[in-house]
Design a protein around this motif. Structure first.
Motif, PDB file in Angstrom:
ATOM      1  N   PHE A   1      -1.040   1.039   5.867  1.00 13.62           N
ATOM      2  CA  PHE A   1      -1.583   1.106   4.507  1.00 13.62           C
ATOM      3  C   PHE A   1      -2.647   2.193   4.514  1.00 13.62           C
ATOM      4  O   PHE A   1      -3.625   2.112   5.270  1.00 13.62           O
ATOM      5  N   ILE A   2      -2.442   3.216   3.702  1.00 12.32           N
ATOM      6  CA  ILE A   2      -3.300   4.391   3.753  1.00 12.32           C
ATOM      7  C   ILE A   2      -4.065   4.584   2.442  1.00 12.32           C
ATOM      8  O   ILE A   2      -3.656   4.115   1.390  1.00 12.32           O
ATOM      9  N   ARG A   3      -5.185   5.283   2.540  1.00 11.81           N
ATOM     10  CA  ARG A   3      -5.945   5.729   1.374  1.00 11.81           C
ATOM     11  C   ARG A   3      -6.633   7.032   1.724  1.00 11.81           C
ATOM     12  O   ARG A   3      -6.740   7.409   2.905  1.00 11.81           O
ATOM     13  N   ARG A   4      -7.117   7.724   0.717  1.00  9.12           N
ATOM     14  CA  ARG A   4      -7.891   8.931   0.965  1.00  9.12           C
ATOM     15  C   ARG A   4      -9.244   8.568   1.566  1.00  9.12           C
ATOM     16  O   ARG A   4      -9.874   7.576   1.188  1.00  9.12           O
ATOM     17  N   ARG A   5      -9.684   9.401   2.479  1.00  6.71           N
ATOM     18  CA  ARG A   5     -10.970   9.175   3.132  1.00  6.71           C
ATOM     19  C   ARG A   5     -12.134   9.211   2.143  1.00  6.71           C
ATOM     20  O   ARG A   5     -13.114   8.468   2.280  1.00  6.71           O
ATOM     21  N   ASP A   6     -12.019  10.076   1.112  1.00  8.29           N
ATOM     22  CA  ASP A   6     -13.124  10.242   0.174  1.00  8.29           C
ATOM     23  C   ASP A   6     -12.969   9.409  -1.093  1.00  8.29           C
ATOM     24  O   ASP A   6     -13.710   9.591  -2.056  1.00  8.29           O
ATOM     25  N   LEU A   7     -11.996   8.488  -1.118  1.00  8.69           N
ATOM     26  CA  LEU A   7     -11.768   7.684  -2.313  1.00  8.69           C
ATOM     27  C   LEU A   7     -12.928   6.717  -2.543  1.00  8.69           C
ATOM     28  O   LEU A   7     -13.379   6.042  -1.618  1.00  8.69           O
ATOM     29  N   TYR A   8     -13.397   6.646  -3.781  1.00  6.12           N
ATOM     30  CA  TYR A   8     -14.410   5.644  -4.122  1.00  6.12           C
ATOM     31  C   TYR A   8     -13.747   4.274  -4.133  1.00  6.12           C
ATOM     32  O   TYR A   8     -12.738   4.065  -4.803  1.00  6.12           O
ATOM     33  N   ILE A   9     -14.314   3.327  -3.389  1.00  6.56           N
ATOM     34  CA  ILE A   9     -13.734   1.997  -3.271  1.00  6.56           C
ATOM     35  C   ILE A   9     -14.365   1.078  -4.312  1.00  6.56           C
ATOM     36  O   ILE A   9     -15.509   0.649  -4.159  1.00  6.56           O
ATOM     37  N   THR A  10     -13.626   0.816  -5.376  1.00  7.01           N
ATOM     38  CA  THR A  10     -14.122  -0.114  -6.381  1.00  7.01           C
ATOM     39  C   THR A  10     -14.062  -1.539  -5.843  1.00  7.01           C
ATOM     40  O   THR A  10     -13.380  -1.828  -4.853  1.00  7.01           O
TER      41      THR A  10
ATOM     42  N   ARG B   1     -11.389  -3.004  -3.163  1.00  7.97           N
ATOM     43  CA  ARG B   1     -11.930  -3.626  -1.952  1.00  7.97           C
ATOM     44  C   ARG B   1     -11.353  -5.030  -1.767  1.00  7.97           C
ATOM     45  O   ARG B   1     -10.915  -5.399  -0.674  1.00  7.97           O
ATOM     46  N   GLU B   2     -11.319  -5.807  -2.838  1.00 10.24           N
ATOM     47  CA  GLU B   2     -10.808  -7.173  -2.727  1.00 10.24           C
ATOM     48  C   GLU B   2      -9.297  -7.186  -2.481  1.00 10.24           C
ATOM     49  O   GLU B   2      -8.783  -8.098  -1.834  1.00 10.24           O
ATOM     50  N   PHE B   3      -8.596  -6.168  -2.973  1.00 14.90           N
ATOM     51  CA  PHE B   3      -7.168  -6.083  -2.688  1.00 14.90           C
ATOM     52  C   PHE B   3      -6.942  -5.862  -1.193  1.00 14.90           C
ATOM     53  O   PHE B   3      -6.068  -6.490  -0.587  1.00 14.90           O
ATOM     54  N   ILE B   4      -7.735  -4.985  -0.596  1.00 12.26           N
ATOM     55  CA  ILE B   4      -7.604  -4.738   0.846  1.00 12.26           C
ATOM     56  C   ILE B   4      -7.942  -6.001   1.635  1.00 12.26           C
ATOM     57  O   ILE B   4      -7.286  -6.327   2.627  1.00 12.26           O
ATOM     58  N   GLU B   5      -8.954  -6.732   1.187  1.00 16.43           N
ATOM     59  CA  GLU B   5      -9.290  -7.992   1.857  1.00 16.43           C
ATOM     60  C   GLU B   5      -8.142  -8.992   1.735  1.00 16.43           C
ATOM     61  O   GLU B   5      -7.859  -9.749   2.678  1.00 16.43           O
ATOM     62  N   GLU B   6      -7.462  -8.975   0.586  1.00 16.42           N
ATOM     63  CA  GLU B   6      -6.307  -9.867   0.403  1.00 16.42           C
ATOM     64  C   GLU B   6      -5.187  -9.485   1.367  1.00 16.42           C
ATOM     65  O   GLU B   6      -4.512 -10.356   1.940  1.00 16.42           O
ATOM     66  N   LEU B   7      -4.987  -8.180   1.564  1.00 12.71           N
ATOM     67  CA  LEU B   7      -3.976  -7.720   2.517  1.00 12.71           C
ATOM     68  C   LEU B   7      -4.293  -8.229   3.917  1.00 12.71           C
ATOM     69  O   LEU B   7      -3.406  -8.703   4.634  1.00 12.71           O
ATOM     70  N   LYS B   8      -5.533  -8.127   4.316  1.00 15.67           N
ATOM     71  CA  LYS B   8      -5.920  -8.563   5.659  1.00 15.67           C
ATOM     72  C   LYS B   8      -5.674 -10.056   5.845  1.00 15.67           C
ATOM     73  O   LYS B   8      -5.250 -10.505   6.914  1.00 15.67           O
ATOM     74  N   MET B   9      -5.918 -10.828   4.790  1.00 23.01           N
ATOM     75  CA  MET B   9      -5.742 -12.275   4.885  1.00 23.01           C
ATOM     76  C   MET B   9      -4.264 -12.655   4.864  1.00 23.01           C
ATOM     77  O   MET B   9      -3.839 -13.573   5.576  1.00 23.01           O
ATOM     78  N   ARG B  10      -3.474 -11.940   4.054  1.00 20.82           N
ATOM     79  CA  ARG B  10      -2.060 -12.298   3.881  1.00 20.82           C
ATOM     80  C   ARG B  10      -1.149 -11.650   4.916  1.00 20.82           C
ATOM     81  O   ARG B  10       0.024 -12.009   5.016  1.00 20.82           O
TER      82      ARG B  10
ATOM     83  N   ALA C   1      -9.861   1.795  10.017  1.00 19.23           N
ATOM     84  CA  ALA C   1     -11.258   2.173   9.841  1.00 19.23           C
ATOM     85  C   ALA C   1     -11.978   1.210   8.894  1.00 19.23           C
ATOM     86  O   ALA C   1     -11.377   0.605   8.020  1.00 19.23           O
ATOM     87  N   ASP C   2     -13.267   1.051   9.107  1.00 14.60           N
ATOM     88  CA  ASP C   2     -14.061   0.210   8.231  1.00 14.60           C
ATOM     89  C   ASP C   2     -14.104   0.788   6.825  1.00 14.60           C
ATOM     90  O   ASP C   2     -14.099   2.016   6.648  1.00 14.60           O
ATOM     91  N   ILE C   3     -14.155  -0.084   5.837  1.00 13.10           N
ATOM     92  CA  ILE C   3     -14.228   0.348   4.446  1.00 13.10           C
ATOM     93  C   ILE C   3     -15.692   0.448   4.057  1.00 13.10           C
ATOM     94  O   ILE C   3     -16.452  -0.486   4.243  1.00 13.10           O
ATOM     95  N   PRO C   4     -16.118   1.584   3.485  1.00 13.09           N
ATOM     96  CA  PRO C   4     -17.508   1.718   3.090  1.00 13.09           C
ATOM     97  C   PRO C   4     -17.854   0.725   1.981  1.00 13.09           C
ATOM     98  O   PRO C   4     -17.028   0.388   1.135  1.00 13.09           O
ATOM     99  N   ALA C   5     -19.081   0.251   1.997  1.00  9.46           N
ATOM    100  CA  ALA C   5     -19.500  -0.744   1.019  1.00  9.46           C
ATOM    101  C   ALA C   5     -19.577  -0.142  -0.365  1.00  9.46           C
ATOM    102  O   ALA C   5     -20.016   0.987  -0.553  1.00  9.46           O
ATOM    103  N   ALA C   6     -19.136  -0.909  -1.364  1.00  8.54           N
ATOM    104  CA  ALA C   6     -19.232  -0.463  -2.753  1.00  8.54           C
ATOM    105  C   ALA C   6     -20.646  -0.714  -3.258  1.00  8.54           C
ATOM    106  O   ALA C   6     -21.302  -1.686  -2.880  1.00  8.54           O
ATOM    107  N   GLU C   7     -21.099   0.171  -4.121  1.00  2.45           N
ATOM    108  CA  GLU C   7     -22.412  -0.001  -4.714  1.00  2.45           C
ATOM    109  C   GLU C   7     -22.336  -1.143  -5.743  1.00  2.45           C
ATOM    110  O   GLU C   7     -21.379  -1.228  -6.493  1.00  2.45           O
TER     111      GLU C   7
END
Length: 301
Positions: free
Chosen positions: A263-272, A276-285, A293-299
């Motif tokens: 599962f890929i994304r752009r390195r410079d993509l802003y993570i809304t 972010r929660e979709f990626i967490e759902e992928l990890k759980m499912r 790589a770690d996902i940068p924290a969203a503001e």
């Protein structure tokens, strides 16, 4: 540099035609021509080759197009950052090849149950098209055959699939020799599945026979059932199809079986927060997935 000029430039580059760009933008053709000429004069370099079939980007135009995509993505990212909140909302777009898409319904259903205010779009495509979509910011992330080596791409998850030969019942399968001279039915003639098969064939002293490429999985599987040839697919995909008649799956030897889906994304993509929660759902499912790589924290919004 005027944003309006870049919008005209992008439309002309994507359409490959001044007239089509004018139609897309609802401009008169002379207006599009004048704006492109204005941009070329400002940058002091030609951006397009003009020919009888339309227009194509020069090397300078290709460079400007890369920056144009980044500029418009930054504008969109700025809007998302302002509107983003800790409670996911808005929309996300996920890309997937056909075989990976079989995993997604349960994930999407669970995600929508948790975050009903997020609109999820699914884009099914081929490997190279999905990688391009990620690079051009048209999808947030995508499942593709891996690994993907690109400086602007991060692999969030890796799922190691096991390949199998999908063979019609009409073939008395006694190993690779039973199919090596048959037609290989495949969605993408240059995919990693074919590469693994050719490695196995080569070590067995066999050669790949004819190859028939298909646009849809339904058409491919229908032709396997009809005895036209055989296919190579992940065993997990075959098991989820729950096919009981017409075809059988025979796992590859361990040496050739494993292929990564990432599962890929752009390195410079802003993570809304929604993505972010979709990626967490992928990890759980997808408990079998290896995190990248770690996902940068969203503001916080």
């Amino acid at each position: 540099m005027d944003i309006g000029l870049l919008k005209v430039f992008q439309a002309a580059a994507e359409e490959g035609s001044i007239s089509k760009a004018a139609q897309r933008l609802n401009y008169v053709q002379s207006n599009v021509t004048a704006r492109i000429q204005q941009l070329e004069q400002e940058l002091k370099t030609p951006l397009f080759y003009r020919h009888s079939r339309g227009i194509t980007l020069t090397s300078a135009g290709q460079t400007l197009m890369e920056y144009t995509l980044k500029i418009f993505n930054l504008l969109e990212e700025a809007a998302q950052a302002v509107l983003d909140s800790p409670v996911p909302k808005g929309s996300i777009t996920i890309g997937s090849d056909t075989t990976a898409a079989v995993r997604l319904p349960a994930i999407l259903s669970a995600y929508r149950g948790c975050y009903p205010d997020v609109e999820v779009h699914l884009q099914i495509g081929r490997n190279n098209d999905l990688i391009d979509a990620v690079l051009q910011y048209t999808v947030n992330g995508a499942f593709v055959d891996g690994p993907v080596e690109h400086p602007e791409i991060i692999q969030e998850l890796v799922i190691n699939e096991k390949l199998g030969l999908i063979v019609p019942d009409t073939i008395d399968y006694q190993g690779l020799q039973s199919v090596h001279d048959k037609t290989l039915l495949i969605l993408n003639a240059n995919c990693i599945y074919r590469t693994r098969l050719e490695e196995w064939l080569g070590d067995e002293g066999c050669r790949l026979g004819k190859v028939m490429e298909f646009g849809t999985m339904e058409g491919l599987l229908g032709c396997v059932k009809a005895g036209i040839g055989y296919a190579v697919l992940p065993v997990s995909y075959f098991n989820r199809m729950n096919v009981t008649e017409g075809i059988r799956c025979y796992p590859f030897p361990e040496r050739y079986a494993e292929v990564p889906t990432v599962f890929i994304r752009r390195r410079d993509l802003y993570i809304t927060s929604a993505f972010r929660e979709f990626i967490e759902e992928l990890k759980m499912r997808l408990p079998e997935a290896v995190c990248g790589a770690d996902i940068p924290a969203a503001e916080p919004g």
